[in-house]
Write an enzyme that holds these catalytic residues in place. Structure first.
Site, short mmCIF file in Angstrom:
data_model
loop_
_atom_site.label_atom_id
_atom_site.label_comp_id
_atom_site.label_asym_id
_atom_site.label_seq_id
_atom_site.Cartn_x
_atom_site.Cartn_y
_atom_site.Cartn_z
N CYS A 246 -2.50 4.85 6.09
CA CYS A 246 -3.93 4.82 6.43
C CYS A 246 -4.14 4.92 7.93
O CYS A 246 -3.20 4.86 8.72
CB CYS A 246 -4.54 3.53 5.92
SG CYS A 246 -3.95 2.08 6.80
N CYS B 207 0.82 -1.22 0.00
CA CYS B 207 0.00 0.00 0.00
C CYS B 207 0.85 1.26 0.00
O CYS B 207 0.32 2.36 -0.16
CB CYS B 207 -0.93 0.00 1.20
SG CYS B 207 -0.09 -0.29 2.76
N CYS C 298 -1.11 -3.72 8.60
CA CYS C 298 -0.70 -2.49 9.32
C CYS C 298 -0.07 -2.85 10.67
O CYS C 298 0.89 -2.21 11.10
CB CYS C 298 -1.90 -1.58 9.55
SG CYS C 298 -2.70 -1.05 8.03
#
Lengths: 219, 136
Positions: free
Chosen positions: B63, B37, B106
């Site tokens: 994010c 990402c 993440c």
């Protein structure tokens, strides 16, 4: 690196992939060979018109409407095949999608791309500048905007070099393909290089996109 | 997809955002990225001579889940010894923040950042010890 990223792990969440080809946890990653689905060798140079023709032919063959009179389990199988054909076409028609897919297929998720630390530090530095620019006073902001414009041009150059490296890597891969299915060390090296370049490309694209909104000082 | 309340809280009020001097021998820096990402995370720890993490800071460009994961990680790191810090697992972060499957990477990134920061400060300690030894 976490143990969950081993071969056969879902590329979305890292959970083990079941024998059905679906991730046991998020049920998103499907593992069928899209090149094989389209009846193509694993080459990166693809004639897009030919690909489209294959897609149209296969779509007709596997369309669920032609199999609705068959038993339920067979209908289910045709539906899955139809989904695979759609996914294969969408994945393979785009150059970067194709390279990413090949790397995943050949690497089986075993490789984790490593971005050069300089690139990551570069990202942090430019993002810091950008934040400063957003917060700064008018005069400071103008000076920073100028610098950021330069950074953006530098990053665009870097991206252009990276794209040509990707194209060269793709040509090397195609040239390396022979009859044997066992991959040689030099082929593995090409795949790793392609994977690293794809990863670096994402960082660059994000950063360039974030710099897009910087007002130029001329305005 | 809705973020959990805890993610939103860390995203809106991130704890310990900032930097330490990377060259400080008591500071360990971990910079990691998620090539899927393009998220980039910098996590730093400041370690006392007794080997306890006195302070931790982070900067994450990505994010909400990546920001929340690193924010939470810095909270957890403070007051821990290096060995204790090495025990923090991405699954702990997933559980605490109720991260959905697509955001698990993440938490993996945060764990990788902790490991990188720990490795960095340990490397620095070794060199310092080495220099002191050779100076004697």
């Amino acid at each position: 690196m976490s143990d969950s990223m081993h071969r056969g792990a879902c590329r979305y969440c890292g959970a083990p992939v079941e024998s059905s080809g679906l991730c046991g946890r998020c049920q998103t990653a499907e593992r069928s060979d899209f090149f094989a689905v389209m009846g193509l060798p694993r080459r990166l140079d693809i004639d897009l018109q030919a690909l489209e023709a294959i897609y149209h032919r296969l779509s007709r063959d596997v369309h669920p409407d032609f199999h609705h009179h068959k038993p339920a389990d067979e209908r289910e199988a045709w539906l899955k095949r139809s989904t695979s054909v759609n996914k294969a076409y969408r994945t393979l028609r785009d150059f970067h999608g194709r390279v990413a897919y090949l790397v995943e297929l050949e690497g089986g998720g075993a490789l984790k791309p490593q971005a050069p630390p300089e690139l990551l530090e570069d990202v942090i530095e430019v993002q810091d500048l950008l934040e400063e620019c957003r917060r700064g006073e008018e005069t400071e902001r103008r000076a920073l905007a100028d610098r950021l414009q330069h950074e953006r041009e530098r990053l665009l150059d870097q991206l252009a070099r990276l794209e040509s490296d990707l194209k060269r890597g793709a040509r090397e891969w195609d040239a390396s393909l022979g009859a044997e299915t066992e991959r040689s060390p030099s082929q593995r090296q090409i795949l790793r290089a392609l994977q690293d370049l794809l990863g670096q490309r994402v960082y660059l694209l994000n950063l360039i996109r974030d710099l897009e909104g910087v007002p130029s000082s001329v305005a | 997809m809705a973020y959990s309340e805890k993610v939103v809280d860390h995203y809106n009020n991130p704890r310990n955002v900032g930097s330490f001097d990377k060259k400080d021998p008591s500071v360990g820096t971990g910079i990691v990225g998620a090539p899927e990402c393009g998220d980039v995370m910098k996590l730093q720890i400041k370690v006392s001579p007794q080997g306890v993490i006195e302070d931790a800071k982070f900067k994450t460009f990505g994010c909400g889940s990546a920001i929340a994961s690193s924010s939470l990680a810095t909270e957890w790191l403070k007051g821990k010894t290096l060995d204790e810090a090495a025990q923090i697992k991405n699954t702990d972060i997933v559980q605490e923040l109720a991260l959905p499957p697509v955001k698990i990477h993440c938490s993996v990134l945060a764990e990788d950042a902790i490991k990188a920061a720990l490795a960095d400060v340990k490397k620095k300690q070794m060199t310092t010890v080495g220099e002191t030894a050779s100076a004697l």
